[in-house]
Design a protein around this motif. Structure first.
Motif, PDB file in Angstrom:
ATOM      1  N   VAL A 188     -36.160 -66.265  12.075  1.00  0.00           N
ATOM      2  CA  VAL A 188     -36.495 -67.164  10.974  1.00  0.00           C
ATOM      3  C   VAL A 188     -37.995 -67.443  11.015  1.00  0.00           C
ATOM      4  N   PRO A 189     -38.686 -67.359   9.870  1.00  0.00           N
ATOM      5  CA  PRO A 189     -40.132 -67.603   9.864  1.00  0.00           C
ATOM      6  C   PRO A 189     -40.491 -68.926  10.553  1.00  0.00           C
ATOM      7  N   GLY A 190     -41.554 -68.894  11.345  1.00  0.00           N
ATOM      8  CA  GLY A 190     -42.015 -70.107  12.003  1.00  0.00           C
ATOM      9  C   GLY A 190     -41.476 -70.298  13.409  1.00  0.00           C
ATOM     10  N   VAL A 191     -40.453 -69.530  13.768  1.00  0.00           N
ATOM     11  CA  VAL A 191     -39.866 -69.672  15.110  1.00  0.00           C
ATOM     12  C   VAL A 191     -39.881 -68.319  15.835  1.00  0.00           C
ATOM     13  N   VAL A 192     -40.526 -68.316  16.989  1.00  0.00           N
ATOM     14  CA  VAL A 192     -40.582 -67.094  17.797  1.00  0.00           C
ATOM     15  C   VAL A 192     -39.306 -66.988  18.625  1.00  0.00           C
ATOM     16  N   LYS A 193     -38.713 -65.807  18.622  1.00  0.00           N
ATOM     17  CA  LYS A 193     -37.595 -65.533  19.531  1.00  0.00           C
ATOM     18  C   LYS A 193     -38.125 -64.636  20.644  1.00  0.00           C
ATOM     19  N   VAL A 194     -37.775 -64.977  21.857  1.00  0.00           N
ATOM     20  CA  VAL A 194     -38.224 -64.170  22.996  1.00  0.00           C
ATOM     21  C   VAL A 194     -37.054 -63.350  23.526  1.00  0.00           C
ATOM     22  N   VAL A 195     -37.207 -62.055  23.447  1.00  0.00           N
ATOM     23  CA  VAL A 195     -36.171 -61.142  23.922  1.00  0.00           C
ATOM     24  C   VAL A 195     -36.658 -60.495  25.214  1.00  0.00           C
ATOM     25  N   THR A 196     -35.917 -60.688  26.269  1.00  0.00           N
ATOM     26  CA  THR A 196     -36.275 -60.055  27.537  1.00  0.00           C
ATOM     27  C   THR A 196     -35.659 -58.661  27.574  1.00  0.00           C
ATOM     28  N   LEU A 197     -36.518 -57.713  27.824  1.00  0.00           N
ATOM     29  CA  LEU A 197     -36.099 -56.322  27.764  1.00  0.00           C
ATOM     30  C   LEU A 197     -36.444 -55.629  29.073  1.00  0.00           C
ATOM     31  N   VAL A 198     -35.421 -55.161  29.775  1.00  0.00           N
ATOM     32  CA  VAL A 198     -35.664 -54.306  30.939  1.00  0.00           C
ATOM     33  C   VAL A 198     -35.522 -52.887  30.430  1.00  0.00           C
ATOM     34  N   THR A 199     -36.601 -52.143  30.498  1.00  0.00           N
ATOM     35  CA  THR A 199     -36.621 -50.846  29.816  1.00  0.00           C
ATOM     36  C   THR A 199     -35.777 -49.798  30.536  1.00  0.00           C
ATOM     37  N   PRO A 200     -35.190 -48.890  29.760  1.00  0.00           N
ATOM     38  CA  PRO A 200     -34.391 -47.797  30.329  1.00  0.00           C
ATOM     39  C   PRO A 200     -35.296 -46.767  31.008  1.00  0.00           C
ATOM     40  N   PRO A 201     -34.714 -45.832  31.766  1.00  0.00           N
ATOM     41  CA  PRO A 201     -35.510 -44.830  32.489  1.00  0.00           C
ATOM     42  C   PRO A 201     -36.308 -43.907  31.572  1.00  0.00           C
ATOM     43  N   SER A 202     -35.809 -43.682  30.370  1.00  0.00           N
ATOM     44  CA  SER A 202     -36.511 -42.770  29.461  1.00  0.00           C
ATOM     45  C   SER A 202     -36.011 -42.984  28.041  1.00  0.00           C
ATOM     46  N   GLY A 203     -36.582 -42.240  27.124  1.00  0.00           N
ATOM     47  CA  GLY A 203     -36.099 -42.264  25.747  1.00  0.00           C
ATOM     48  C   GLY A 203     -36.752 -43.340  24.896  1.00  0.00           C
ATOM     49  N   ARG A 204     -35.980 -43.869  23.999  1.00  0.00           N
ATOM     50  CA  ARG A 204     -36.491 -44.867  23.076  1.00  0.00           C
ATOM     51  C   ARG A 204     -35.555 -46.074  23.078  1.00  0.00           C
ATOM     52  N   VAL A 205     -36.100 -47.213  22.748  1.00  0.00           N
ATOM     53  CA  VAL A 205     -35.278 -48.398  22.543  1.00  0.00           C
ATOM     54  C   VAL A 205     -35.219 -48.633  21.046  1.00  0.00           C
ATOM     55  N   ARG A 206     -34.022 -48.643  20.513  1.00  0.00           N
ATOM     56  CA  ARG A 206     -33.885 -48.817  19.075  1.00  0.00           C
ATOM     57  C   ARG A 206     -33.926 -50.305  18.726  1.00  0.00           C
ATOM     58  N   ILE A 207     -34.835 -50.650  17.850  1.00  0.00           N
ATOM     59  CA  ILE A 207     -34.890 -52.024  17.353  1.00  0.00           C
ATOM     60  C   ILE A 207     -34.955 -51.940  15.840  1.00  0.00           C
ATOM     61  N   GLN A 208     -34.042 -52.615  15.181  1.00  0.00           N
ATOM     62  CA  GLN A 208     -34.055 -52.554  13.726  1.00  0.00           C
ATOM     63  C   GLN A 208     -33.599 -53.869  13.124  1.00  0.00           C
TER      64      GLN A 208
END
Ligand SMILES: [Cu+2]
Length: 159
Positions: free
Chosen positions: A119-139
């Protein structure tokens, strides 16, 4: 005799279970979606965005978007029609905290099976431990206009 006949179904169940576990193992990586959020004014957020760009841009672009390779830790992600900016290059097996801010309308960040409403005006913090390879899909999972279906962020895992 009865016990022997009973063995086949049990073996089948066990085999299926093993297959399922193997399959799950292959998909073992899951993002940790944080529950943290805080209010921010957009000027302050933009300043952080620009500072990150100045410090960690690789000089490459994807379309009009800069590619940024931030160190593990806090990462600023601007969310607006119809982009997650910047394009990110993250190292494998590291912990990043994505600070996501929707700047225009309501969006969401769908990562893996999880989704956070933005929602505009509010930051959401997502903690991400990355995988060994490839891509992380965010949509974006929240309809936000014509370009919604193509609103997919670029997070690539690089060594
Ligand atoms: Cu959308």
């Amino acid at each position: 005799m009865t016990e022997r006949r009973g063995f086949a179904p049990i073996a089948l169940v066990l085999a299926s279970l093993l297959l399922l576990l193997t399959w799950l193992g292959g998909h073992g990586w899951e993002p940790t979606l944080a529950v943290e959020s805080y209010a921010v004014d957009s000027a302050a957020f933009t300043a952080r965005f620009e500072a990150q760009l100045a410090a960690h841009a690789t000089g490459e672009t994807i379309g009009t978007m800069s590619v940024v390779r931030p160190p593990p830790g806090d990462v600023v992600v601007r969310v607006r029609r119809w982009e997650f900016s910047p394009a990110l290059e993250l190292r494998p097996g590291q912990t990043y905290r994505l600070h996501l801010l929707a700047e225009d309308v309501v969006h969401s960040a769908a990562i893996g099976d999880a989704e956070e409403l933005l929602v505009p005006g509010v930051v959401k913090v997502v903690t991400l431990v990355t995988p060994p390879s490839g891509r992380v899909r965010i949509q974006c999972g929240e309809y936000c206009g014509l370009g919604h279906t193509k609103m997919i962020g670029s997070i690539e895992i690089v060594r």
